[in-house]
Design an enzyme around this catalytic site. Structure first.
Site, PDB file in Angstrom:
ATOM      1  N   ARG A 194       5.673  -4.361   0.070  1.00 57.31           N
ATOM      2  CA  ARG A 194       4.842  -3.651  -0.913  1.00 57.31           C
ATOM      3  C   ARG A 194       5.329  -3.937  -2.332  1.00 57.31           C
ATOM      4  NH1 ARG A 194       5.842   2.040   1.479  1.00 57.31           N
ATOM      5  NH2 ARG A 194       4.774   2.891  -0.353  1.00 57.31           N
TER       6      ARG A 194
ATOM      7  N   LYS B 115       4.036   7.962  -8.971  1.00 51.34           N
ATOM      8  CA  LYS B 115       2.632   8.125  -9.404  1.00 51.34           C
ATOM      9  C   LYS B 115       2.035   9.422  -8.842  1.00 51.34           C
ATOM     10  CE  LYS B 115       1.356   4.127  -7.592  1.00 51.34           C
ATOM     11  NZ  LYS B 115       2.623   3.613  -7.046  1.00 51.34           N
TER      12      LYS B 115
ATOM     13  N   ARG C 240      -5.326  -2.205  -8.751  1.00 50.52           N
ATOM     14  CA  ARG C 240      -4.160  -2.926  -8.243  1.00 50.52           C
ATOM     15  C   ARG C 240      -4.331  -4.432  -8.324  1.00 50.52           C
ATOM     16  NH1 ARG C 240      -1.937   1.310  -4.833  1.00 50.52           N
ATOM     17  NH2 ARG C 240      -0.066   0.610  -3.784  1.00 50.52           N
TER      18      ARG C 240
ATOM     19  N   ARG D 141       5.896   8.602   7.057  1.00 52.28           N
ATOM     20  CA  ARG D 141       4.790   7.763   6.575  1.00 52.28           C
ATOM     21  C   ARG D 141       5.010   6.328   7.059  1.00 52.28           C
ATOM     22  NH1 ARG D 141       2.493   7.160   0.351  1.00 52.28           N
ATOM     23  NH2 ARG D 141       2.362   4.898   0.527  1.00 52.28           N
TER      24      ARG D 141
ATOM     25  N   ARG E  66      11.828   9.119   2.029  1.00 53.00           N
ATOM     26  CA  ARG E  66      10.564   9.755   2.400  1.00 53.00           C
ATOM     27  C   ARG E  66      10.142   9.346   3.808  1.00 53.00           C
ATOM     28  NH1 ARG E  66       5.404   8.670  -1.161  1.00 53.00           N
ATOM     29  NH2 ARG E  66       5.629   6.665  -0.106  1.00 53.00           N
TER      30      ARG E  66
END
Ligand code: AP5
Ligand code: MG
Length: 190
Positions: free
Chosen positions: A145, A14, A89, A134, A128
């Site tokens: 998630r 996204k 969401r 992160r 990532r």
């Protein structure tokens, strides 16, 4: 206005595709994840609350998120349009977005849903996490998630499907090829 919802599970691309869309169409980017991460960074009261929730991979309350969106819409209501990234969401957020856009005589043009298999999502996010640190990109939170997406967020796609505004796009391949698929959809709906 062109108002695009960029939809898809964690790691579906996204954010990556949003930056390319903005470049081409000059839209205002509204990423609720990025907005929340800036609050965390600034250690505001909201940020401190949000951090714990994000680190567990759960959703921040609809009320907080909707408040952030309304503020952004007000600030940019005379612009060329918006790209919503990671929002709505929940179906409640989708209903509130509809109300907020109606208040400025606007509506969602299309919801573009990036489809990517789960093993590819996990691979991208683990990578990532290793590269950027992160804090929610660790295997445990990644799985949480994805579960939260499947249970709480997927119904949003059906909400737009009923209005004939749901458009799936294959999210695997090169970033440029995926972008081309997205542009075709935007040109069709705009
Ligand atoms: P958020 O920041 O929205 O994160 P997310 O949805 O989990 O998704 P990501 O940002 O991780 O992935 P993405 O789809 O943007 O993919 P990206 O382009 O980065 O939300 C974080 C948290 O905030 C939530 O868990 C929740 O707690 C809270 N939150 C946010 N919004 C909320 C809301 N509305 N309501 C309640 N709570 C909310 O790509 C991922 C990786 O893959 C990158 O490394 C990228 O380089 C790579 N990549 C991209 N495209 C490709 C490709 N084609 N091939 C290979 N690799 C690729
Ligand atoms: Mg993102």
């Amino acid at each position: 206005m062109l108002n695009i919802v960029l939809f898809g599970p964690p790691g579906s691309g996204k954010g990556t595709q949003a930056s390319k869309i903005i470049e081409k169409y000059n839209l205002i980017h509204i990423s609720t994840g990025d907005l929340l991460r800036s609050e965390v960074e600034a250690q505001t009261e909201l940020g401190i609350q949000a951090q714990a929730i994000m680190d567990r991979g759960a959703l921040v309350s609809d009320e907080i998120v909707i408040g952030m969106i309304r503020k952004k819409l007000e600030e940019h209501q005379d612009g060329p349009g918006f790209i919503f990234d990671g929002f709505p969401r929940t179906v409640e957020q989708a209903r509130e977005l509809r109300k907020a856009l109606t208040d400025i005589d606007e509506r969602v043009t299309v919801l573009i849903s990036l489809t990517v298999p789960k093993d590819e999502l996990v691979k991208r996010l683990v990578k990532r996490g290793a590269e950027t640190g992160r804090s929610d990109d660790n295997p445990e939170t990644i799985h949480k998630r994805i579960d939260v997406y499947n249970t709480q967020t997927l119904p949003v796609a059906y909400y737009y499907e009923k209005m004939h505004k749901h458009q799936p796009v294959e999210g695997v391949g090169s970033v440029n090829d995926i972008f081309k698929r997205i542009v075709e959809v935007i040109e069709h709906f705009s």
